[in-house]
Design a protein around this motif. Structure first.
Motif, PDB file in Angstrom:
ATOM      1  N   UNK A 132      45.164  10.734 -12.637  1.00 17.23           N
ATOM      2  CA  UNK A 132      44.249  11.828 -12.293  1.00 17.23           C
ATOM      3  C   UNK A 132      42.891  11.526 -12.912  1.00 17.23           C
ATOM      4  N   UNK A 133      41.839  11.734 -12.148  1.00 16.69           N
ATOM      5  CA  UNK A 133      40.478  11.557 -12.657  1.00 16.69           C
ATOM      6  C   UNK A 133      39.936  12.896 -13.149  1.00 16.69           C
ATOM      7  N   UNK A 134      39.467  12.912 -14.404  1.00 19.47           N
ATOM      8  CA  UNK A 134      38.875  14.105 -15.000  1.00 19.47           C
ATOM      9  C   UNK A 134      37.458  13.776 -15.463  1.00 19.47           C
ATOM     10  N   UNK A 135      36.546  14.740 -15.273  1.00 20.46           N
ATOM     11  CA  UNK A 135      35.158  14.549 -15.727  1.00 20.46           C
ATOM     12  C   UNK A 135      34.721  15.800 -16.484  1.00 20.46           C
ATOM     13  N   UNK A 146      43.477   1.304 -10.230  1.00 20.53           N
ATOM     14  CA  UNK A 146      42.912   1.625  -8.913  1.00 20.53           C
ATOM     15  C   UNK A 146      41.942   2.793  -8.999  1.00 20.53           C
ATOM     16  N   UNK A 147      42.337   3.843  -9.739  1.00 22.52           N
ATOM     17  CA  UNK A 147      41.494   5.036  -9.797  1.00 22.52           C
ATOM     18  C   UNK A 147      40.259   4.810 -10.662  1.00 22.52           C
ATOM     19  N   UNK A 148      40.398   4.032 -11.737  1.00 21.23           N
ATOM     20  CA  UNK A 148      39.216   3.662 -12.536  1.00 21.23           C
ATOM     21  C   UNK A 148      38.218   2.917 -11.664  1.00 21.23           C
ATOM     22  N   UNK A 171      40.888  22.756  -1.667  1.00 22.47           N
ATOM     23  CA  UNK A 171      40.378  22.323  -2.959  1.00 22.47           C
ATOM     24  C   UNK A 171      39.552  23.389  -3.661  1.00 22.47           C
ATOM     25  N   UNK A 172      39.149  24.458  -2.933  1.00 22.70           N
ATOM     26  CA  UNK A 172      38.327  25.502  -3.546  1.00 22.70           C
ATOM     27  C   UNK A 172      39.159  26.292  -4.555  1.00 22.70           C
ATOM     28  N   UNK A 173      38.653  26.407  -5.767  1.00 22.57           N
ATOM     29  CA  UNK A 173      39.359  27.145  -6.798  1.00 22.57           C
ATOM     30  C   UNK A 173      40.483  26.356  -7.437  1.00 22.57           C
ATOM     31  N   UNK A 174      40.628  25.121  -7.073  1.00 20.36           N
ATOM     32  CA  UNK A 174      41.668  24.275  -7.630  1.00 20.36           C
ATOM     33  C   UNK A 174      41.039  23.037  -8.244  1.00 20.36           C
ATOM     34  N   UNK A 175      41.668  22.488  -9.283  1.00 17.69           N
ATOM     35  CA  UNK A 175      41.181  21.246  -9.871  1.00 17.69           C
ATOM     36  C   UNK A 175      41.301  20.102  -8.870  1.00 17.69           C
ATOM     37  N   UNK A 176      42.335  20.118  -8.070  1.00 17.10           N
ATOM     38  CA  UNK A 176      42.651  18.977  -7.217  1.00 17.10           C
ATOM     39  C   UNK A 176      41.994  19.112  -5.847  1.00 17.10           C
ATOM     40  N   UNK A 177      41.289  18.073  -5.453  1.00 18.83           N
ATOM     41  CA  UNK A 177      40.639  18.099  -4.147  1.00 18.83           C
ATOM     42  C   UNK A 177      41.140  16.980  -3.243  1.00 18.83           C
ATOM     43  N   UNK A 225      36.177  14.261  -9.550  1.00 21.20           N
ATOM     44  CA  UNK A 225      37.141  14.920 -10.432  1.00 21.20           C
ATOM     45  C   UNK A 225      38.240  15.586  -9.605  1.00 21.20           C
ATOM     46  N   UNK A 226      39.462  15.450 -10.102  1.00 26.71           N
ATOM     47  CA  UNK A 226      40.589  16.050  -9.409  1.00 26.71           C
ATOM     48  C   UNK A 226      41.248  15.133  -8.409  1.00 26.71           C
ATOM     49  N   UNK A 227      40.764  13.900  -8.275  1.00 27.92           N
ATOM     50  CA  UNK A 227      41.433  12.936  -7.405  1.00 27.92           C
ATOM     51  C   UNK A 227      42.752  12.531  -8.052  1.00 27.92           C
ATOM     52  N   UNK A 228      43.825  12.529  -7.257  1.00 25.84           N
ATOM     53  CA  UNK A 228      45.156  12.172  -7.746  1.00 25.84           C
ATOM     54  C   UNK A 228      45.667  10.996  -6.923  1.00 25.84           C
ATOM     55  N   UNK A 229      46.119   9.948  -7.603  1.00 30.30           N
ATOM     56  CA  UNK A 229      46.693   8.785  -6.934  1.00 30.30           C
ATOM     57  C   UNK A 229      48.131   8.627  -7.411  1.00 30.30           C
TER      58      UNK A 229
END
Length: 289
Positions: free
Chosen positions: A98-101, A54-56, A34-40, A66-70
């Protein structure tokens, strides 16, 4: 509805539509842990009502960053704009959120997130599937099937607490003509995609979203500086068309779509010589100009 894990035994019921390879997706997207990437984090579930809901819920509870993908193999209560239902057979498309903040971006620019996602999806799919895609304002993905413009995907953005936005994306990938929910729908397969393998398609879309989101954030959300406004306009099939905007309150406007302004609104030139920006509503393409 509680999501079911993607290891469900029914995953091989349609060999033409294999399940996602969760391990390969994580290796390809969660670089360096996850380092250096949006997605963790990336989770694949077999079935759920709505990945967006679900993600909300997870974000509001503080269980997602941020960066959680379901990703879901099947959605039973997928939603589009105006609470329209989105249904498709299991493993026939891309259904994910995808969750963005974007804390460093002024909230006044957050309205660009659905349009940004549209650019990212169209760009990623054009490269990976070899399908010419375009965007119908504000958030529909269009493809051409037998010379006709059809909707193959859509985007839904929802606030998740005070500082987050969940972006939901649905794309019809392998749907056959007899599986389409309505005759005006389409799919990548019907548009002549070079592949309907969903793993590379999902990776391409998520990498494109990461790229465009990064540009937009670095520009402080400014759509002109980031190049987003120009790129969206170049790929928007609505511009240059005569359209009808069906607005809240049973009001409608007919005019030529001439621009997308700095706030992401569609600007219509009416027959009365007035340019009217539309920020919310249903757009019906009437004819080309």
């Amino acid at each position: 509805m509680t999501p079911r894990d993607a290891s469900d035994d029914s995953r091989w019921s349609d060999l033409d539509r294999p399940p996602f390879n969760r391990a390969a997706l994580r290796r390809g997207l969660l670089r360096d842990g996850g380092h250096g990437s949006l997605y963790h984090d990336l989770e694949v579930v077999q079935r759920t009502g709505s990945t967006n809901q679900d993600l909300v819920d997870r974000a509001v509870r503080g269980d997602a960053e941020e960066g959680a993908v379901l990703v879901a193999e099947e959605q039973t209560a997928g939603r589009g704009r105006l609470d329209r239902q989105w249904t498709a057979p299991p493993r026939s498309g891309l259904f994910f959120s995808v969750l963005l903040t974007p804390a460093e971006v002024p909230v006044r620019h957050w309205g660009w997130l659905p349009l940004l996602t549209g650019v990212a999806v169209a760009t990623g799919l054009s490269r990976a599937a070899g399908v010419d895609t375009s965007l119908k304002w504000p958030n529909d993905l269009l493809v051409t099937v037998d010379g006709q413009e059809r909707k193959a995907g859509g985007i839904l953005a929802e606030r998740a607490g005070d500082g987050g936005v969940v972006i939901g994306i649905g794309v019809n990938v392998s749907l056959r003509e007899d599986e389409l929910p309505v005759p005006t729908a389409g799919s990548l397969a019907l548009a002549g995609a070079v592949t309907t393998d969903r793993d590379p398609l999902l990776r391409a879309v998520l990498r494109s979203l990461e790229d465009w989101y990064g540009r937009w954030r670095r520009a402080g959300g400014d759509p002109a500086v980031s190049g987003l406004q120009e790129t969206y306009a170049a790929g928007c099939a609505t511009l240059g068309r005569t359209v009808r905007a069906e607005l809240p309150g049973d009001r409608s406007i007919v005019g030529e779509a001439v621009a997308v302004d700095g706030d992401g609104r569609l600007v219509l030139a009416t027959g009365e010589g007035v340019q009217e920006p539309v920020g919310a509503g249903d757009i019906v393409h009437l004819r080309a100009v």
